[in-house]
Design an enzyme around this catalytic site. Structure first.
Site, PDB file in Angstrom:
ATOM      1  N   HIS A 156       0.738  -1.220   0.229  1.00 21.81           N
ATOM      2  CA  HIS A 156      -0.185   0.019  -0.347  1.00 21.81           C
ATOM      3  C   HIS A 156       0.821   0.949   0.053  1.00 21.81           C
ATOM      4  O   HIS A 156       1.920   1.334   0.246  1.00 21.81           O
ATOM      5  CB  HIS A 156      -1.133   0.033   1.018  1.00 21.81           C
ATOM      6  CG  HIS A 156      -2.128  -0.902   0.994  1.00 21.81           C
ATOM      7  ND1 HIS A 156      -2.471  -2.141   1.795  1.00 21.81           N
ATOM      8  CD2 HIS A 156      -3.278  -0.818   0.688  1.00 21.81           C
ATOM      9  CE1 HIS A 156      -3.490  -2.295   1.318  1.00 21.81           C
ATOM     10  NE2 HIS A 156      -4.296  -2.027   0.872  1.00 21.81           N
ATOM     11  N   LYS A 160      -0.471   4.572   4.617  1.00 26.04           N
ATOM     12  CA  LYS A 160      -1.291   3.527   4.983  1.00 26.04           C
ATOM     13  C   LYS A 160      -0.911   3.911   6.214  1.00 26.04           C
ATOM     14  O   LYS A 160       0.367   3.352   6.438  1.00 26.04           O
ATOM     15  CB  LYS A 160      -1.383   2.632   4.545  1.00 26.04           C
ATOM     16  CG  LYS A 160      -2.542   1.485   5.310  1.00 26.04           C
ATOM     17  CD  LYS A 160      -2.811   0.192   4.058  1.00 26.04           C
ATOM     18  CE  LYS A 160      -3.554   0.059   5.087  1.00 26.04           C
ATOM     19  NZ  LYS A 160      -5.523  -0.267   5.010  1.00 26.04           N
TER      20      LYS A 160
END
Ligand code: NDP
Ligand SMILES: O=C(O)C1=N[C@H](C(=O)O)C[C@H](O)C1
Length: 273
Positions: A156, A160
């Site tokens: 990600h 995040k």
């Protein structure tokens, strides 16, 4: 029939802005409210302007109760702690609550289950069609290949805050269900140092973070001399928002309780039987 009035929590965030855009593009749905926390620099701005779809006449407020009281559904992609609180407000107002936030503890989950006694709550670590199909495939693969080692790798963007991702955990739950075991008892969420040989039957996780990656997941089933690799690549956040808006529509008139996207998408994905 009148439009479903949807309130967007965290309307200035990455998912919040995407949700505002997708709601305005969805027939039968309207953005009726948008909120952020007290002190947020974008309070008072129009949610549509922030989302790039032009002014909607919906100012971002710091008063969730006021907008939730006049809505049919709340979409909440904010964070685990705030989603627990907001589930309580949705339950008081008896509106559909669609929770996309990730990073929940077992205690958080218990509070959300309690709120779901009074409202329809749909919660999933991934709202996309592709990942929910992938979960069904992973469950089948884990069942069909009982001796294979299951490892889940995700990547990600660098903003995040939680790991493993909600999606990785959802896929881990699918693999565990395929094997008829509990994920909590078999998960290996991190490895560092001299960890010893891999314990058979465990489900391993690895999390990578960097750049602007929207979300990538691979489930690797590794056996003797062969590997099965199942995966999903999210290219745009609209896939999550579309699933969340479908959940708002699906939830109208349903019995109070906690649901997942498996129920919302069962017919769409042909997974009912
Ligand atoms: N289930 C799914 O399909 C998906 C889930 N997610 C999850 O959604 C969550 C949000 O992701 P993302 O949009 O990238 O994150 P962002 O940080 O971009 O957005 C979150 C927004 O919520 C705001 N916020 C935080 N707490 C509150 C509160 N109590 N009330 C109102 N607003 C609040 C934040 O404000 P501030 O900036 O001030 O903190 C921010 O604007 C994450 O948990 C992520 O994992 C993401 C994509 C898909
Ligand atoms: O934080 C994100 O961005 C995402 N979060 C979800 C997760 O934790 O799995 C879903 C998606 O992968 C994007």
């Amino acid at each position: 029939m009148s439009d479903i009035r949807i309130v967007v929590a965290g309307a200035a965030g990455r998912m919040g802005r995407t949700l505002v855009r997708i709601i305005t593009e969805t027939k039968g749905c309207v953005v009726s409210g948008a909120f952020e926390m007290k002190g947020h620099p974008l309070l008072g701005q129009d949610a549509g302007t922030l989302a790039g779809v032009g002014a909607l006449g919906v100012a971002v407020t710091d008063d969730p109760l006021a907008v939730i009281a006049k809505a049919d559904a709340l979409v909440d992609f904010t964070g685990a702690k705030s989603s627990v609180e907001l589930a309580g407000l949705a339950a008081q107002a008896r509106i559909v609550d669609v929770i996309g936030s990730t990073g929940f503890s077992a205690e958080d989950d218990a509070k959300i289950e309690a709120a779901a006694r009074h409202a329809v709550i749909i919660k999933s670590g991934n709202m996309s069609r592709g990942v929910n199909l992938l979960a069904a495939l992973v469950k089948q693969a884990a069942k069909s290949l009982p001796g294979f080692d299951v490892e889940i790798v995700e990547m990600h963007h660098n903003k995040k805050v939680d790991a493993p991702s909600g999606t990785a955990l959802l896929l881990g739950e699918a693999a565990a269900a395929g094997r008829g075991v509990s994920l909590a008892d078999n998960a290996v969420r991190a490895r560092d140092g001299v960890t010893g040989a891999r314990k058979p039957g465990t489900i391993g996780f690895a999390a990578l973070r960097g750049g602007t990656v929207v979300g990538e997941h691979q489930v690797i089933l590794a056996g003797e001399h062969e590997r099965v690799v199942l995966g999903h690549i999210a290219e745009d956040r609209s896939i999550f928002a579309q699933g969340a808006v479908q959940a708002c529509l699906w939830g109208q008139g349903k019995k109070e309780g906690l649901y997942s996207m498996t129920e919302v998408m069962a017919d769409v994905l042909g997974l009912s039987s």
